[in-house]
Structures are given as C-alpha cells and as structure tokens.
Design a protein around this motif. Sequence first.
Motif, PDB file in Angstrom:
ATOM      1  N   PHE A 212       0.839  -1.207   0.000  1.00  0.00           N
ATOM      2  CA  PHE A 212       0.000   0.000   0.000  1.00  0.00           C
ATOM      3  C   PHE A 212       0.877   1.262   0.000  1.00  0.00           C
ATOM      4  O   PHE A 212       0.626   2.202  -0.743  1.00  0.00           O
ATOM      5  CB  PHE A 212      -0.901   0.027   1.239  1.00  0.00           C
ATOM      6  N   ALA A 213       1.882   1.248   0.862  1.00  0.00           N
ATOM      7  CA  ALA A 213       2.721   2.442   1.011  1.00  0.00           C
ATOM      8  C   ALA A 213       3.455   2.758  -0.288  1.00  0.00           C
ATOM      9  O   ALA A 213       3.502   3.904  -0.722  1.00  0.00           O
ATOM     10  CB  ALA A 213       3.715   2.241   2.150  1.00  0.00           C
ATOM     11  N   SER A 216       1.181   4.039  -2.899  1.00  0.00           N
ATOM     12  CA  SER A 216       0.652   5.345  -2.538  1.00  0.00           C
ATOM     13  C   SER A 216       1.680   6.443  -2.779  1.00  0.00           C
ATOM     14  O   SER A 216       1.369   7.497  -3.324  1.00  0.00           O
ATOM     15  CB  SER A 216       0.248   5.284  -1.076  1.00  0.00           C
ATOM     16  N   ASN A 217       2.927   6.203  -2.388  1.00  0.00           N
ATOM     17  CA  ASN A 217       3.997   7.166  -2.664  1.00  0.00           C
ATOM     18  C   ASN A 217       5.338   6.472  -2.441  1.00  0.00           C
ATOM     19  O   ASN A 217       5.753   6.246  -1.318  1.00  0.00           O
ATOM     20  CB  ASN A 217       3.872   8.392  -1.756  1.00  0.00           C
ATOM     21  N   GLN A 219       8.342   7.383  -2.834  1.00  0.00           N
ATOM     22  CA  GLN A 219       9.372   8.171  -2.146  1.00  0.00           C
ATOM     23  C   GLN A 219       9.180   8.085  -0.636  1.00  0.00           C
ATOM     24  O   GLN A 219      10.139   7.900   0.112  1.00  0.00           O
ATOM     25  CB  GLN A 219       9.268   9.624  -2.631  1.00  0.00           C
ATOM     26  N   VAL A 220       7.942   8.194  -0.198  1.00  0.00           N
ATOM     27  CA  VAL A 220       7.664   8.093   1.236  1.00  0.00           C
ATOM     28  C   VAL A 220       8.063   6.709   1.732  1.00  0.00           C
ATOM     29  O   VAL A 220       8.669   6.568   2.790  1.00  0.00           O
ATOM     30  CB  VAL A 220       6.173   8.359   1.529  1.00  0.00           C
ATOM     31  N   ALA A 221       7.751   5.687   0.944  1.00  0.00           N
ATOM     32  CA  ALA A 221       8.111   4.325   1.336  1.00  0.00           C
ATOM     33  C   ALA A 221       9.620   4.206   1.487  1.00  0.00           C
ATOM     34  O   ALA A 221      10.130   3.631   2.441  1.00  0.00           O
ATOM     35  CB  ALA A 221       7.597   3.336   0.295  1.00  0.00           C
ATOM     36  N   GLY A 283      -1.753   2.115  -4.403  1.00  0.00           N
ATOM     37  CA  GLY A 283      -2.005   2.694  -3.105  1.00  0.00           C
ATOM     38  C   GLY A 283      -3.267   2.208  -2.428  1.00  0.00           C
ATOM     39  O   GLY A 283      -3.469   2.449  -1.251  1.00  0.00           O
TER      40      GLY A 283
END
Lengths: 340, 517
Positions: A212-213, A216-217, A219-221, A283
């Motif tokens: 999911f992470a 979803s994004n 870079q954030v992951a 995501g």
Amino acid sequence: MSSVERNEAPTKKTSGGFNIDFKALGPFLALVGLFILGTLINEAFLSGGNLSNIFTRAAFIGIIAVGATFVITAGGIDLSVGSMAAFISGAMIVVMNGLVATLGAGVETVLLGILLSVVLGIGAGAVNGLVSTKGKIEAFIVTLGTMGIYRSLVTYMADGGTLSLDFDIRGVYRPVYYGDVMGIPIPVLVFFAVAVAGYVLLNMTPFGRKCFAIGSNEQVARYSAIHVDRVKTLTYVIQGLCVSIATIIYVPRLGSASSSTGVLWELEAIAAVIIGGTMLKGGYGRIWGTVIGAIMLTTIGNILNLTDAISNYLNGAVQGLIIIVAVFLQRGDWRRKKSK
Amino acid sequence: MSDTAAHAVKPDAEGRVRLSGRKICKSFGLAQVLFDVSIDLHAGEVHALLGENGAGKSTLVKILSGYHQPSSGELILDQKPVTFDDSEVGEAHGVILIHQELNLAEQLTVEENIFLGREIKRGWFLDKAAMRAEAKKLLDQLQCDIDPRTRIRDLAVSDRQMVEIAKALSKKADILILDEPTAVLTGREVDILFDQIKRLRAQGVGILYISHKLDEIKAIADRVTVLRDGQHIATETVAELEKDDMARLMVGRDIQQMFPDRHADDGAEIALSVRDVSVDGLVRDASFDLRRGEVLGFAGIVGAGRTALMEAIIGLRERSSGQIERNGEPVKITSLQDAKKCGIAYLTKDRKGSGLLLNMDMRPNLTLLALEKFGRVFLNRKAEEDALETAIEAFDIRAADRKSKVGDFSGGNQQKLLLAKVMETDPDIVIIDEPTRGIDIGTKSQIYHFIGDLTDRGKSVILLSSEMPEMLGLSDRIAVMAGGRITGILVGDGRNEHEIMRHATGISGKQGASVHE
C-alpha cells in the motif's frame, strides 16, 4: 478576543459515510444485480450446474487477478500474465509428455509438471520484477516485452500448432479440474483458498502494508526504510505464482496449449481488479473486490450465452462497458460538487 | 488580446474598496471553519491575512476567488454583490488566486503556461509569435529575466512564482491573492518578489497576502487582518502593530517561551562521529562530532551541501569516502535500514513528498517506519491503535476525525505526525531537516519544545534550518557549511547571525572547525 473551541484540519471532508459504503459494496451490489438479471432472463441461470460453471470459469481469471491486485496496489502493472500462462501450460505439457517414457503416466509425472509450473511462474515473475526495479524500466514496458517473449516461446514449442497432453496423463490429471469436494469444484476451492491467502497477506501483514505504502507514494516508502525494490519484485513473484496456480488447474481442462491460449487474460485480470475497486495508480487494493470482479466478468459472458437478446459476439463490448461504468461509479466524482 | 495597459494606475481607485466579503460562513460537512468573517480589500494596498494553520485563511481566500462557495454571507465587488460560481468567473472579474502549490505544467514552456487554455490564435492555428511577444512583455513588466521558451521544470521556484504572477497579469488581475508565496523561497528570492508586489501595488492592484511570517508582513503589508479558529479577530494598520502584538492576536495568548531552555553538557560522550565524508560534487571531507543530549545546528545557504551530507550519513546517498562511528564504534551505513538499526532517524523537510502518505489516515502513517515493532508475521492492529493514541497525546496532534486523510491535515499537524512517526523507531539520533517549514508560530513553539524534550532524554539532534531564529534558539553548537565543506563550528557567543553569514558565504572559515584539509 475570547478563545473559541478549536476545529483543526476540517478542510475537504468527503461527503459523508454513504460514499464509502457505496465504494465498498458497489461491486457486490452490481454482482447481485447481474444475478437477478440472469435469473429473469433464463431460469436455468440459477441452476447448480450453471452456477458451478460460472465459478469454475471465474477461477482462472480470479486467481490471476488476485496476484494482479498485489502488483497494482504496489503501483505496478503486469501485462505478461496471459502469455505467461500459455508458456507455462506449453512447458508443462512438453515436460510431462517427455517424462512418460521414464516415469510412466502416473501421479509422479503430474506432480513434477506441477512443480515445474510453480518454478516457472515464480521465475517469470522474478524476471519481471527484477528487470523493472533493478533495470529501472517501467513495468508496462518490461511486461509488454515479456508478454511477446512468452507468447512466441509457446508458439515455437508448439511449432505453430497445438501441444497436446499425453492421453494417459490426462486421465490421472483430470480430477484437478473436473473433480469436486462435497459438490464444490476443485478450481473453485483453489480460487477461494488463493483469495483468502491473498486477503490475509495484503491486509494483515507488514508486507501488505508496504505494498500500500509503495503504491501510494514510493518516495515516502523509501524514506520509511522500506526495501522498495524487494517488495515490488515480490509482488511480481506473487503474480507469477498465481499464474502458475491458475495454469495447473487450466491444463487438465483442455489438455492442450497453443499460441491462442490465455490471449487477453491479462486484460481480463486487470479489469477484474479495477472493477473490484483497486486503484490502477496504486495505493489502494481490495482482494474481495477483485474476486467479485472476476465473477462479474464471467457472469456477463454466461448471461449473454443464455439470452438471444444480445449476440454472444458482443460479450467484449458489454464487459468493456461494465468496466467503464464500474470505475465511473466508484470514483464518486459524479455526485460530488466540483471543488478544487 | 491581453492588453496589459489595463493595469495602468487608476488614481481615483486609491484607497477605494474593491472586493469585500460580508459575514462569510463556511462549513465542510459538520465542521464549520469560518464564522461571520468580513474583510475589505482596497485597490492599491497590500493586505496581509494572518493566522495559524487551520485558522481558515486558505478557505477564506478560496471563497473570495470562487474556488469555494460560502455557506452564507456575500461577496461585494465594486459595491455590487457578486457570485463567483467557480474560479473562472472570479478570474473573469479580475480576482486571481495564486496557490501555495504552484499550478504550472512542468513540461510546457513559460509562454505556453501563461496562455494555457487562452491561447492566442490566428485562424485555426496558434499564433506563437504573438504569445511569445506578449509573454516577453509581461515578464519585462515584472523585470523578470526569463526566456519565455524555457520549460517550467528548468526554472527555479522563485522564477516559477514570477511566471504565475505574469499569468495572473495576463488575465488582467485587479485583485491578486497570494497564498504563502514565500514558503519555498530563499531570502534573495523573497526580496525580488517583494519588489514585484510593490510595483503591482503602485499600479493599483489590490493584493491579499497570506502569511504567518511576521517579518514579512511588517515589511510588505499596509493592513493586516488576523483570523483565529475561523473568526475575524482584528483588522489593523500594520504600522501601528508590533510583531509581538500580531503574534498575540494570532495565537490568542502570549507565547511565554518560544524556545526550550538549553543546557547541554559539553562533556557528554560522543554519540556520532563523522569523519571525512565526501559525496561526489556535493560534499567534501566533512567531519564533526555529535554529543549525547546536544542540538547541533547545520547552517548554510541553499546548495551548501547540508542535506546531501545528511543523506550520505543515513545511507540515502552514496559516499565517495569517509567513516561514521556510533558511540566510538565504526558502523557501516549504506541504506536507511542500516541507519535505523544504528538508531539514527531522519525527518525529511519534504513532508508531503517523502514524509507522509497523504491519501491514508494516521495509523498506517505512524507505524510505517517501525512496522516490525507491530508484528513480523501479522500486524497487530490493536498495538497500532494504542501507539496512535499515545502519539496523539504526546505530540498534541489535533485531528477532528481519526479516519480523515493525512493530506487534509494542517501543516502543523502533519509535522507533528511526522515527528511521531520517526520517534516510533526510538532513535538515539534524530536528524531534522526544516522542522517548521510552513507552520504557524504556536505549533512552531510546540515543536521546539518537543526537540528540547528529546535532548533532555539523552537523545541527540542534528538540526538543519534556514530560519535563523530557530537555528540560534535551539542549537548548542552550529556547524556552517559552504560549497560542500564545513567552514566552521560555532560555539558559545560565536553563535550569532553575523558569524553564521560570514562562514556561510565563505568570508571567514575554518577557525574553530575540526576540518581536515
């Protein structure tokens, strides 16, 4: 200047609970609607034989689509699954036929064939995953490439014709497709098991959360100390494994493979995933939605078979329409006022 | 088309009310965010709109420009009630909002962006020559030296802002609303922007300027309207207000103590030792020690290599040389996972792009970095909920609804959540890059005290900041970087703005610095 009660973060609230319920229940309600429609058109629709037929057919696409749910949730796409299924079918038939001479047409031969299928599925998935992550090539491009490769490999193995499974092995292998446990066809049981396993993996484990992470994004992951490449590759491996499981059930059905095996399965699988409410851009993924999506697609074809109102040749058109309408309804934008 | 002469000075417009909001209320679902707010905007004035995050500033300007409809109340333009059904109607009336996140198509050129959707045509074809000339004229008017053929993605953020303003001018803006235009600008870029704003003001354009930087408001605004919790608190002439007054109006109380008391022990053991770290083209031979319980600031102008150095330390960027020691032991850090194991955590300055999953709620965001803590095989949802409960309490995260998406949170709450997320790994060393970018003054102070609490508990903090007050107010020592090198480490009375600037610009350097040449 009296202090008032605070109300922080109130911006952009979605328009209430109805929205969410609709999103989650939408595919299910649509399926119920299809079943009612089917019953109205032809009473034979609800017969045990017909329902069993629908679910068994749905199992192929459904199992593959469960794998696709992982890939798409993590922000990827796999176009190669149909060709992969054809290639694995072909390889299984060739190897099992070849083993008859040494091992005989027994259970061992079939088990080796199944083992081969699993190895090939996992291997093919790993290739898709590694090339796209390590090679930093769009998954669309990579799997478009492997789609062509697997397709032509099976055509080559069959020398342009059809590969047929040895007649004696067919007898041994047959129950995997045609057998049942307490009246429930084995493909349906396998489909159910795969879906449950997929649900648990996607929703209850750290791995699923990471999918999911990443979707979803990414870079954030990455900044959250997630091994992004590893997780993404694993989603393709899961996809490959699902294709292999679907193939294991498919081979005893016809006992043959050709260049036309599994054509357009990738699109049906993706369609099932999307109808089920998973977001194509990643995501957000829902295994049960995917299961229902797969059953819906099969049901549409079945209903068209039972009626003369619309030509069976228009099956694809009706499916296409349903996909577009489903996504349109799920987005919910059509009800919300334009706001930016 | 696009006759820019329309912006010529209108002498009679001076001081006249152009746009008013009268008793504006706005609710989203059950939450009311604006309560009977009234505001007057004059031609030829810079009117600042001040308030904490969540005070309702953005909602108000979106209503004034037609992006939102008020739940009640009315808009009056030139003494006549108007309704802006959407932003296009607002723009047709000359009211243009420039969003905080700029809305430019990155792959298109400057001229294509300026005329996007309103292209000048000759017959069926685009009249590129006319558009280029017009774009050039607009940019010249702003004394902005950008080639109209440049692609947006190749422009600096400040230049992009200029393009937005040029675009607004080409739409004949009489009223220009700027939503925190300086949030992403450097000091010099802010000066340029202010010059342009003054120029527009002289031409009779009414400018509504959202900010919570009090210095800026003092420098540029004529009048200021303060909002708090969706209520109109005051509208005053800026010249008659001190910054403290504005802060008090905004927060509703005196900010007792902006910064925590610092009492670092300069004899404490060294927690992190960085030796001769280089990154190709960005950092050269950087060495420093970080003690237990201290805040080590890193100052420098943009591009000095601070972020690159930190990324090299935590394994996000490849080092070309150098060693890192934790508590005197050499450690190998080549990935963020390694850094996490070594007890080093990094708080990104880009909380939206690399910090938080904006489309998800708080729980998955909070636990993402420390997932293994919540179950290796199956995730323990109860434990996650408990952790969220604790974090909301500990970091004072104020969310109306726990299920709402993090992207809908105010910047301050996002930053608190990001801090909570990083602290879930229980790090000994926290590297914080721009902890308070785009955050109101009350929340800022809270975050400063969180940082103070960390060091009181024996954790060490590396602080990267472009805001001088927080650099000086929080840091025990300040390392200054210039051109990829650490040019000095300032301690005691040496920690002042003057010394920092001298080292950052390379006028002085190396004294007191543990730099190996």
